[in-house]
Design an enzyme around this catalytic site. Sequence first.
Site, PDB file in Angstrom:
ATOM      1  N   HIS A 259       0.853  -1.208   0.000  1.00  0.00           N
ATOM      2  CA  HIS A 259       0.000   0.000   0.000  1.00  0.00           C
ATOM      3  C   HIS A 259       0.881   1.249   0.000  1.00  0.00           C
ATOM      4  O   HIS A 259       1.942   1.265   0.629  1.00  0.00           O
ATOM      5  CB  HIS A 259      -0.921   0.012   1.218  1.00  0.00           C
ATOM      6  CG  HIS A 259      -1.969   1.069   1.111  1.00  0.00           C
ATOM      7  ND1 HIS A 259      -1.712   2.379   1.435  1.00  0.00           N
ATOM      8  CD2 HIS A 259      -3.246   1.030   0.670  1.00  0.00           C
ATOM      9  CE1 HIS A 259      -2.807   3.106   1.203  1.00  0.00           C
ATOM     10  NE2 HIS A 259      -3.747   2.311   0.738  1.00  0.00           N
TER      11      HIS A 259
ATOM     12  N   GLU B 273      -4.059   1.215  -7.147  1.00  0.00           N
ATOM     13  CA  GLU B 273      -4.500   2.323  -6.309  1.00  0.00           C
ATOM     14  C   GLU B 273      -3.643   3.551  -6.596  1.00  0.00           C
ATOM     15  O   GLU B 273      -2.580   3.728  -5.977  1.00  0.00           O
ATOM     16  CB  GLU B 273      -4.342   1.950  -4.834  1.00  0.00           C
ATOM     17  CG  GLU B 273      -5.111   0.724  -4.420  1.00  0.00           C
ATOM     18  CD  GLU B 273      -5.575   0.832  -2.983  1.00  0.00           C
ATOM     19  OE1 GLU B 273      -6.712   0.458  -2.721  1.00  0.00           O
ATOM     20  OE2 GLU B 273      -4.804   1.324  -2.143  1.00  0.00           O
TER      21      GLU B 273
END
Length: 248
Positions: free
Chosen positions: A95, A164
């Site tokens: 992430h 993302e």
Amino acid sequence: MLWVGTSWKMNGTLASARDYAEKLVGADASQWSGVQPFIIPPATALSEVRRVLGEDSGILLGAQNAHWEDSGAWTGELSVPQVADAGAELVEVGHSERRQYFGDTDEVVNRKVRSIVAHGLRPVLCVGEPGEVFEEGRTVEFITGQADSALEGVDPSGVVLAYEPIWAIGEHGREPRRDDLVRAFDALHDRYADHVTAVIYGGSVNRGNASGLLEIPGVEGLFVGRAAWSAEGYLEILAIAGEWVRRH
Ligand code: PGA
């Protein structure tokens, strides 16, 4: 099968985690048939959420991070066997918040992915480019570089790959338009779709844009932050995804 999950990031208590999980278990799962839900609470709540979910809720449970070593002198860290022991079946890795604030380089991400796969858990591997890379039109090379490096030496078949874009994540993020994502998903689909479990989108997903995001060719699910930090919010997005499956 669409994969639709949420990470709660550093939010909530044991009581709120229990309440959230109870609401999921109590909801009518037929609303999201054709959808694989997954929830990623803080590590402190894993075993409690596992207890509430039981073993056959159909909702997968994940950890937000794990170290690449199985044990040892790594103060403050948790290993893959430890999060598995607490009930995790998935581990989020790569992430942008981990990469930006905690030194998770491509090499670290690859080590973690190797450990997750070696222990039979499923990586939720995040890739994404900063705003300036997007503006310069270098998104595809950037994110395929991250993904290739993360997957080096790994059987990718269990991997959920989440694209993302950093510029779309969080409260300072901007909601993407369809045109912002089409090229990236085209490239990700061509390169990875036959090899991984699913390629999904994350960054400012909400109930208003979920269905439109699923329409983008190559998008096989959604990874949701803020809009799914309440059980009601997550259930709403699961229902939208279930409705999308029924219509297609
Ligand atoms: P957001 O977070 O939905 O709150 O933008 C997404 C993510 O970081 O995965």
